[in-house]
Design a protein around this motif. Structure first.
Motif, mmCIF file in Angstrom:
data_model
loop_
_atom_site.group_PDB
_atom_site.id
_atom_site.type_symbol
_atom_site.label_atom_id
_atom_site.label_comp_id
_atom_site.label_asym_id
_atom_site.label_seq_id
_atom_site.Cartn_x
_atom_site.Cartn_y
_atom_site.Cartn_z
ATOM 1 N N ILE A 68 45.305 -17.596 39.750
ATOM 2 C CA ILE A 68 45.656 -17.440 41.247
ATOM 3 C C ILE A 68 46.614 -16.606 41.756
ATOM 4 O O ILE A 68 47.113 -16.833 42.411
ATOM 5 C CB ILE A 68 44.334 -17.863 42.327
ATOM 6 C CG1 ILE A 68 45.092 -18.609 41.612
ATOM 7 C CG2 ILE A 68 43.090 -17.428 41.964
ATOM 8 C CD1 ILE A 68 43.536 -20.811 42.285
ATOM 9 N N THR A 69 47.824 -17.317 40.890
ATOM 10 C CA THR A 69 48.927 -17.350 41.623
ATOM 11 C C THR A 69 50.006 -16.172 41.141
ATOM 12 O O THR A 69 49.738 -15.089 39.987
ATOM 13 C CB THR A 69 49.761 -18.696 40.268
ATOM 14 O OG1 THR A 69 49.163 -19.499 40.638
ATOM 15 C CG2 THR A 69 50.847 -18.827 41.075
ATOM 16 N N TYR A 70 50.399 -15.633 42.261
ATOM 17 C CA TYR A 70 51.717 -14.484 42.162
ATOM 18 C C TYR A 70 52.575 -14.835 41.510
ATOM 19 O O TYR A 70 53.141 -15.478 41.284
ATOM 20 C CB TYR A 70 51.664 -13.578 43.866
ATOM 21 C CG TYR A 70 50.812 -14.157 44.123
ATOM 22 C CD1 TYR A 70 49.487 -13.447 44.111
ATOM 23 C CD2 TYR A 70 50.613 -13.662 45.896
ATOM 24 C CE1 TYR A 70 48.456 -13.425 44.576
ATOM 25 C CE2 TYR A 70 49.850 -13.161 46.327
ATOM 26 C CZ TYR A 70 48.342 -12.844 46.179
ATOM 27 O OH TYR A 70 46.924 -12.601 46.911
ATOM 28 N N PHE A 71 52.666 -13.059 40.432
ATOM 29 C CA PHE A 71 53.963 -13.819 39.573
ATOM 30 C C PHE A 71 55.136 -15.147 38.697
ATOM 31 O O PHE A 71 55.467 -15.637 39.010
ATOM 32 C CB PHE A 71 55.628 -13.977 40.756
ATOM 33 C CG PHE A 71 55.104 -12.796 42.083
ATOM 34 C CD1 PHE A 71 54.668 -11.583 41.867
ATOM 35 C CD2 PHE A 71 55.677 -12.851 43.106
ATOM 36 C CE1 PHE A 71 53.983 -10.768 42.845
ATOM 37 C CE2 PHE A 71 55.153 -12.918 44.484
ATOM 38 C CZ PHE A 71 55.161 -11.368 44.730
ATOM 39 N N GLN A 72 53.979 -14.406 37.906
ATOM 40 C CA GLN A 72 53.617 -15.815 37.569
ATOM 41 C C GLN A 72 54.501 -16.035 36.148
ATOM 42 O O GLN A 72 55.408 -16.747 35.218
ATOM 43 C CB GLN A 72 52.360 -16.114 36.637
ATOM 44 C CG GLN A 72 51.163 -16.609 37.418
ATOM 45 C CD GLN A 72 49.863 -16.204 36.436
ATOM 46 O OE1 GLN A 72 49.817 -16.262 35.609
ATOM 47 N NE2 GLN A 72 48.526 -16.421 37.206
ATOM 48 N N ASP A 73 55.270 -14.566 36.227
ATOM 49 C CA ASP A 73 56.852 -15.193 34.566
ATOM 50 C C ASP A 73 57.880 -14.922 35.111
ATOM 51 O O ASP A 73 58.577 -14.393 35.298
ATOM 52 C CB ASP A 73 56.109 -13.706 34.208
ATOM 53 C CG ASP A 73 55.910 -11.700 34.967
ATOM 54 O OD1 ASP A 73 56.125 -11.821 36.389
ATOM 55 O OD2 ASP A 73 56.227 -10.971 34.040
ATOM 56 N N SER A 74 57.809 -14.921 37.144
ATOM 57 C CA SER A 74 58.843 -14.804 38.231
ATOM 58 C C SER A 74 60.004 -15.961 36.986
ATOM 59 O O SER A 74 61.288 -15.827 37.756
ATOM 60 C CB SER A 74 59.016 -15.242 38.726
ATOM 61 O OG SER A 74 58.692 -16.273 39.115
ATOM 62 N N ASP A 75 60.296 -16.766 35.874
ATOM 63 C CA ASP A 75 61.003 -17.421 35.321
ATOM 64 C C ASP A 75 61.697 -16.532 34.616
ATOM 65 O O ASP A 75 62.551 -17.855 33.819
ATOM 66 C CB ASP A 75 60.226 -19.255 35.686
ATOM 67 C CG ASP A 75 60.151 -19.797 36.743
ATOM 68 O OD1 ASP A 75 60.860 -19.450 37.812
ATOM 69 O OD2 ASP A 75 59.481 -20.612 37.077
ATOM 70 N N SER A 76 61.063 -15.874 33.858
ATOM 71 C CA SER A 76 61.952 -15.105 32.690
ATOM 72 C C SER A 76 63.371 -14.588 33.415
ATOM 73 O O SER A 76 63.202 -14.120 34.515
ATOM 74 C CB SER A 76 61.006 -13.622 32.333
ATOM 75 O OG SER A 76 60.534 -13.524 32.987
ATOM 76 N N VAL A 77 63.982 -14.907 32.234
ATOM 77 C CA VAL A 77 65.179 -13.557 32.472
ATOM 78 C C VAL A 77 65.381 -12.686 32.960
ATOM 79 O O VAL A 77 65.976 -12.314 33.768
ATOM 80 C CB VAL A 77 66.231 -14.532 31.218
ATOM 81 C CG1 VAL A 77 67.919 -13.519 31.907
ATOM 82 C CG2 VAL A 77 66.590 -15.408 31.485
ATOM 83 N N GLU A 78 64.371 -11.864 32.335
ATOM 84 C CA GLU A 78 64.743 -10.550 32.000
ATOM 85 C C GLU A 78 64.207 -9.968 33.529
ATOM 86 O O GLU A 78 64.257 -8.999 34.401
ATOM 87 C CB GLU A 78 63.757 -9.540 31.312
ATOM 88 C CG GLU A 78 63.662 -10.125 29.693
ATOM 89 C CD GLU A 78 63.271 -11.475 29.325
ATOM 90 O OE1 GLU A 78 63.761 -11.761 27.879
ATOM 91 O OE2 GLU A 78 62.522 -12.588 29.739
ATOM 92 N N LEU A 92 49.654 -8.098 40.271
ATOM 93 C CA LEU A 92 49.910 -9.213 40.953
ATOM 94 C C LEU A 92 50.659 -10.459 40.867
ATOM 95 O O LEU A 92 51.897 -11.196 40.712
ATOM 96 C CB LEU A 92 49.537 -9.575 42.317
ATOM 97 C CG LEU A 92 49.305 -9.006 43.086
ATOM 98 C CD1 LEU A 92 47.913 -8.866 44.561
ATOM 99 C CD2 LEU A 92 50.294 -7.333 43.613
ATOM 100 N N THR A 93 50.130 -10.580 38.977
ATOM 101 C CA THR A 93 50.462 -12.062 38.664
ATOM 102 C C THR A 93 51.749 -12.207 37.899
ATOM 103 O O THR A 93 52.378 -12.577 36.704
ATOM 104 C CB THR A 93 49.377 -12.785 37.153
ATOM 105 O OG1 THR A 93 49.346 -11.468 36.219
ATOM 106 C CG2 THR A 93 48.095 -12.861 38.325
ATOM 107 N N LYS A 94 52.242 -10.226 38.008
ATOM 108 C CA LYS A 94 53.858 -10.335 37.196
ATOM 109 C C LYS A 94 54.826 -10.021 37.844
ATOM 110 O O LYS A 94 54.278 -8.844 38.658
ATOM 111 C CB LYS A 94 53.239 -9.002 36.073
ATOM 112 C CG LYS A 94 52.602 -9.750 34.889
ATOM 113 C CD LYS A 94 52.349 -9.022 33.707
ATOM 114 C CE LYS A 94 51.408 -9.277 32.121
ATOM 115 N NZ LYS A 94 51.184 -8.176 31.125
ATOM 116 N N SER A 95 55.859 -10.013 37.960
ATOM 117 C CA SER A 95 56.921 -9.213 39.132
ATOM 118 C C SER A 95 57.286 -8.221 38.573
ATOM 119 O O SER A 95 58.139 -8.355 39.520
ATOM 120 C CB SER A 95 57.897 -10.441 39.110
ATOM 121 O OG SER A 95 58.695 -10.920 37.500
ATOM 122 N N ASP A 96 57.239 -7.253 37.347
ATOM 123 C CA ASP A 96 57.260 -5.997 37.233
ATOM 124 C C ASP A 96 56.938 -5.585 38.644
ATOM 125 O O ASP A 96 57.259 -4.021 38.154
ATOM 126 C CB ASP A 96 57.056 -5.974 35.941
ATOM 127 C CG ASP A 96 55.711 -5.725 35.462
ATOM 128 O OD1 ASP A 96 54.924 -6.249 36.586
ATOM 129 O OD2 ASP A 96 55.478 -5.780 34.165
#
Length: 285
Positions: free
Chosen positions: A37-47, A222-226
């Motif tokens: 249920i969390t948005y942008f779970q990969d937002s901490d990655s450098v890419e 929505l769980t990915k920031s791409d």
């Protein structure tokens, strides 16, 4: 084979101690909530941090059915008067939610131009001119160029006044929302609908867009920031956003009568064991 009544009573009491716990665990598992249920779970990655900094160029396009207000101004207002249709008055009815009364107020609005199915409008002096498919800035420049033949240094401002989007599915407030700005993102649309419910599938949000009479369907996670890199992240007028239900909602929706019956039977069995155990203990005592 002899049955030791004392051992039977002890076993029955032991089962009764764990039966309520087992029933609670069963019900909790049946009603468990989704984890993703969390948005942008990969937002901490450098890419993705680099991707978010790139930005997206967004230009809404005028299309058939749009309602436009077009104002032309210049140093000499009288020179551009023929290009500005007079304002019209109309009555607006507003409902007072708290006291249940209705007030009628008068207001003014600029004359509007409806874009036909082929992208044309009928503009004063210039006649029929095609704006469909152009960005607002491009349409303004086109009109400015045409009007410059009659007026020196004209300024043209175009607004889309019927810009609206629709949000459906597992959101708190589904519906159609008018948008004052023509720059609205997918997240803005979700915000207008007061966010997804706990049962919304954040990995499968569908965008439906009518493009030149053809339906485009784009899915977002929505769980990915791409999603910020998508050319569809910013919405066009009349876009529809649909939030699919997750597995927890589908499971609850399809919760069969047989499963409900099983829970009822389990409760009845536990109650029966409790009664029988009480009777056995009373008899032996």
């Amino acid at each position: 084979m002899e049955i030791n009544l004392s051992d039977l009573i002890k076993r029955t009491d032991m089962n009764l101690k764990f039966a309520p716990l087992a029933l609670c665990l069963y019900l909790l598992c049946a009603c468990s909530t989704p984890k993703n249920i969390t948005y942008f779970q990969d937002s901490d990655s450098v890419e993705n941090e680099l991707a978010l900094k790139k930005g997206i160029k967004y230009q809404p396009r005028i299309c058939g059915g749009d309602l436009l207000t077009i104002t032309v101004s210049a140093v000499d207002p009288s020179a551009v008067a023929p290009f500005n249709l007079p304002a019209v008055s109309y009555a607006k009815q507003t409902q007072q939610e708290f006291n249940g009364t209705h007030d009628i107020t008068a207001s003014q609005a600029l004359q509007s131009y409806t874009v036909d199915s082929e992208g044309y409008i009928n503009f004063p002096v210039l006649g029929k001119i095609k704006l469909g498919g152009l960005a607002k800035q491009e349409a303004s420049e086109l009109l400015k160029e045409r009007i410059a033949s009659f007026v020196s240094d004209p300024i043209v401002n175009i607004q889309i006044v019927n810009f609206k989007i629709t949000v459906l599915g597992e959101v708190t407030k589904p519906g159609t929302y008018p948008v004052n700005s023509d720059r609205v993102s997918l997240l803005d649309a979700i915000g207008l609908a007061n966010d997804l419910t706990i049962y919304g599938n954040r990995k499968n949000v569908l965008l439906v867009r009518d493009s030149d009479g053809k339906k485009e369907m784009i899915r977002f996670d929505l769980t990915k920031s791409d999603m910020f890199d998508s050319p569809y992240f910013y919405l066009q007028q009349n876009d529809v956003v649909y939030v699919e239900a997750n597995n927890a909602r589908k499971k609850n929706a399809n919760y069969s009568q047989a499963e409900q019956f099983n829970v009822t039977i389990a409760s009845a069995i536990i109650s029966s064991i409790s009664v029988i155990s009480g009777v056995i203990i009373a008899v032996t005592r």
